[in-house]
Motif scaffolding. Structure first.
Motif, PDB file in Angstrom:
ATOM      1  N   HIS A 245       0.815  -1.215   0.000  1.00 38.07           N
ATOM      2  CA  HIS A 245       0.000   0.000   0.000  1.00 38.07           C
ATOM      3  C   HIS A 245       0.855   1.274   0.000  1.00 38.07           C
ATOM      4  O   HIS A 245       0.335   2.373   0.237  1.00 38.07           O
ATOM      5  CB  HIS A 245      -0.944  -0.003   1.199  1.00 38.07           C
ATOM      6  CG  HIS A 245      -2.022  -1.039   1.094  1.00 38.07           C
ATOM      7  ND1 HIS A 245      -3.158  -0.870   0.347  1.00 38.07           N
ATOM      8  CD2 HIS A 245      -2.101  -2.295   1.635  1.00 38.07           C
ATOM      9  CE1 HIS A 245      -3.915  -1.955   0.434  1.00 38.07           C
ATOM     10  NE2 HIS A 245      -3.304  -2.829   1.210  1.00 38.07           N
ATOM     11  N   GLY A 246       2.148   1.129  -0.243  1.00 35.74           N
ATOM     12  CA  GLY A 246       3.014   2.307  -0.351  1.00 35.74           C
ATOM     13  C   GLY A 246       3.242   3.040   0.952  1.00 35.74           C
ATOM     14  O   GLY A 246       3.509   4.248   0.960  1.00 35.74           O
ATOM     15  N   ILE A 247       3.195   2.315   2.066  1.00 31.69           N
ATOM     16  CA  ILE A 247       3.320   2.936   3.385  1.00 31.69           C
ATOM     17  C   ILE A 247       4.794   3.134   3.764  1.00 31.69           C
ATOM     18  O   ILE A 247       5.628   2.256   3.538  1.00 31.69           O
ATOM     19  CB  ILE A 247       2.651   2.059   4.463  1.00 31.69           C
ATOM     20  CG1 ILE A 247       1.166   1.820   4.150  1.00 31.69           C
ATOM     21  CG2 ILE A 247       2.817   2.674   5.855  1.00 31.69           C
ATOM     22  CD1 ILE A 247       0.313   3.044   4.142  1.00 31.69           C
ATOM     23  N   GLY A 248       5.105   4.282   4.357  1.00 36.27           N
ATOM     24  CA  GLY A 248       6.382   4.464   5.038  1.00 36.27           C
ATOM     25  C   GLY A 248       7.569   4.831   4.188  1.00 36.27           C
ATOM     26  O   GLY A 248       8.703   4.526   4.550  1.00 36.27           O
ATOM     27  N   VAL A 249       7.371   5.519   3.061  1.00 34.52           N
ATOM     28  CA  VAL A 249       8.493   5.998   2.251  1.00 34.52           C
ATOM     29  C   VAL A 249       8.808   7.432   2.646  1.00 34.52           C
ATOM     30  O   VAL A 249       7.932   8.305   2.603  1.00 34.52           O
ATOM     31  CB  VAL A 249       8.180   5.920   0.742  1.00 34.52           C
ATOM     32  CG1 VAL A 249       9.348   6.464  -0.071  1.00 34.52           C
ATOM     33  CG2 VAL A 249       7.872   4.480   0.336  1.00 34.52           C
ATOM     34  N   VAL A 250      10.036   7.679   3.048  1.00 30.96           N
ATOM     35  CA  VAL A 250      10.441   8.998   3.545  1.00 30.96           C
ATOM     36  C   VAL A 250      11.610   9.526   2.726  1.00 30.96           C
ATOM     37  O   VAL A 250      12.587   8.805   2.472  1.00 30.96           O
ATOM     38  CB  VAL A 250      10.854   8.909   5.033  1.00 30.96           C
ATOM     39  CG1 VAL A 250      11.551  10.185   5.475  1.00 30.96           C
ATOM     40  CG2 VAL A 250       9.635   8.656   5.897  1.00 30.96           C
ATOM     41  N   ASP A 251      11.514  10.775   2.303  1.00 28.43           N
ATOM     42  CA  ASP A 251      12.593  11.483   1.619  1.00 28.43           C
ATOM     43  C   ASP A 251      13.087  12.538   2.597  1.00 28.43           C
ATOM     44  O   ASP A 251      12.371  13.488   2.913  1.00 28.43           O
ATOM     45  CB  ASP A 251      12.049  12.119   0.339  1.00 28.43           C
ATOM     46  CG  ASP A 251      13.134  12.782  -0.515  1.00 28.43           C
ATOM     47  OD1 ASP A 251      14.243  13.021   0.008  1.00 28.43           O
ATOM     48  OD2 ASP A 251      12.867  13.073  -1.688  1.00 28.43           O
TER      49      ASP A 251
END
Length: 405
Positions: A252-258
């Protein structure tokens, strides 16, 4: 008899290059030690790669359970997040890896420990602080602070010169770190903050948002004293729960941090972090704390969380302050027991329900309907006393104005 060195070995470009360099520079017997903190398929073919690069042997030790139980869960209970974004995936693993390196240095009778951290990075600090805390007599070798190799391209050339096969190409030579909690990415186009990350090429734990399902998914979590114990009603070990939650959150595309973060050594760097399961757990745990902790404890714990995160980020795990903060956190978690339900949808974690036998939420008090425990008239006296300093200051100002001052 040749002296021995323990090498923190991942099988990546840097540590592959370091093996022949150590032998050529110091004539050491190189013992490669890979500490498994949940890297998964990255360990495949590692022994062949280490031996073909010149190591005398490869030792792999799986400490994933210890990593989750003794490092990830304490950070989760503390709500430790570095600079409001980073869930400390690499930071938490380094002290444990260094601890295992010290163990094998003692077992093998090695004189030194070598790591592949760069002279600009955080990991050199984390490794060396832990080694210094646990085995100050050991020599530490940090090739990136010594050798003439200046780039990843130089390292590839060095390997080619010594007839060693490198495990990646220049076009995909991101600096990556993976464990059961997260995966980090640095290098290449990420070094220019004005450029959008190539997520479809980059991400390995998480589905890019545009490719995630169009339907939401419900996740139920149960906590006991701040530690997650059940996922969707099924009791699991820490390793099992986090692994399964990574899969669920990842799709579900959770938790991607830039994040452009402040490194320990004083510079800023840009990293992309994938923490799908961890992000869900942090959100659920925080919501349970909102229900179970009183105002003062919750407020002070927020301050402590910032310091806890700084200590973990800096590699100061084996310090009296970190141990004292953990003791404080554990005390706060005695009532953080209950269930949390969240909905996952296209990178979002949406709270749908929370319940606890230790809930401090009292509907009779909070409701707009007047109950026996709270009389609306009581608020008048409270507001008068609470605002008294403001009134005194205002009266003083009026008095001075009347006197023309």
């Amino acid at each position: 008899m040749r002296k021995k060195v323990i090498l923190a070995y991942s099988g990546g470009l840097d540590t592959t290059t370091i093996i022949p360099w150590l032998k050529n520079t110091y004539d050491y017997d190189v013992i490669a030690v890979c500490v498994d903190v949940g890297q998964g398929t990255e360990l495949e073919g590692l022994e062949e790669r280490a031996l073909s690069s010149g190591a005398s042997k490869l030792i792999i030790e799986d400490v994933t359970d210890e990593f989750v139980e003794d490092f990830v869960w304490p950070a989760l209970k503390a709500d430790a997040v570095y600079e409001k974004k980073y869930l400390l995936g690499t930071s938490l693993a380094r002290p444990l890896i260094a601890k295992v390196l010290v163990k094998y240095a003692e077992l093998e009778g090695a004189d030194a420990i070598c790591h592949g951290a760069t002279g600009k990075g955080n990991d050199q600090v984390r490794f060396e602080l832990t080694i210094g805390a646990l085995a100050p007599q050991l020599k530490i070798i940090a090739p990136w602070r010594i050798w003439d190799i200046k780039s990843r391209e130089d390292a590839m050339d060095y390997c080619i010169l010594h007839d060693i096969k490198v495990p990646m190409t220049v076009s995909n030579s991101y600096s990556r770190d993976k464990n059961i909690l997260h995966m980090s990415h640095e290098g290449l186009e990420l070094e220019d903050p004005s450029l959008e990350p190539q997520y479809k090429k980059l991400l390995q734990m998480t589905t890019p948002i545009e490719d995630t399902p169009d339907e939401f998914e419900i996740v139920d979590l149960e906590f006991i004293e701040g530690i997650p114990t059940k996922l969707n009603g099924i009791a699991m070990s820490g390793r099992e729960l986090l692994s399964e939650l990574n899969i669920i959150g990842g799709r579900h595309g959770i938790g991607v941090v830039d994040l452009i973060e402040n490194r320990i050594v004083g510079m800023k760097s840009r990293g992309i972090y994938e923490t799908p399961g961890g992000s869900i757990l942090y959100k659920a745990h925080e919501e349970l704390e909102h229900m179970c902790l009183d105002r003062q404890t919750f407020g002070f714990k927020q301050q402590a969380a910032v310091k806890f995160a700084e200590l973990a980020y800096n590699g100061e795990w084996y310090t009296p302050l970190r141990e004292a903060l953990t003791a404080f956190v554990n005390e706060t978690q005695k009532t953080v027991t209950g269930t949390v339900q969240v909905k996952l949808y296209k990178g979002n974690i949406i709270l749908t329900g929370v319940a606890s036998p230790y809930s401090l939420y009292n509907a009779e008090i909070a409701s707009f309907t007047t109950g026996d425990l709270y009389d609306h008239k009581d608020a008048e006296g409270f507001i008068h006393l609470f605002g008294l300093p403001l009134k005194v200051r205002a009266l003083m100002r009026l008095s001075r104005e009347e006197k023309g001052e």
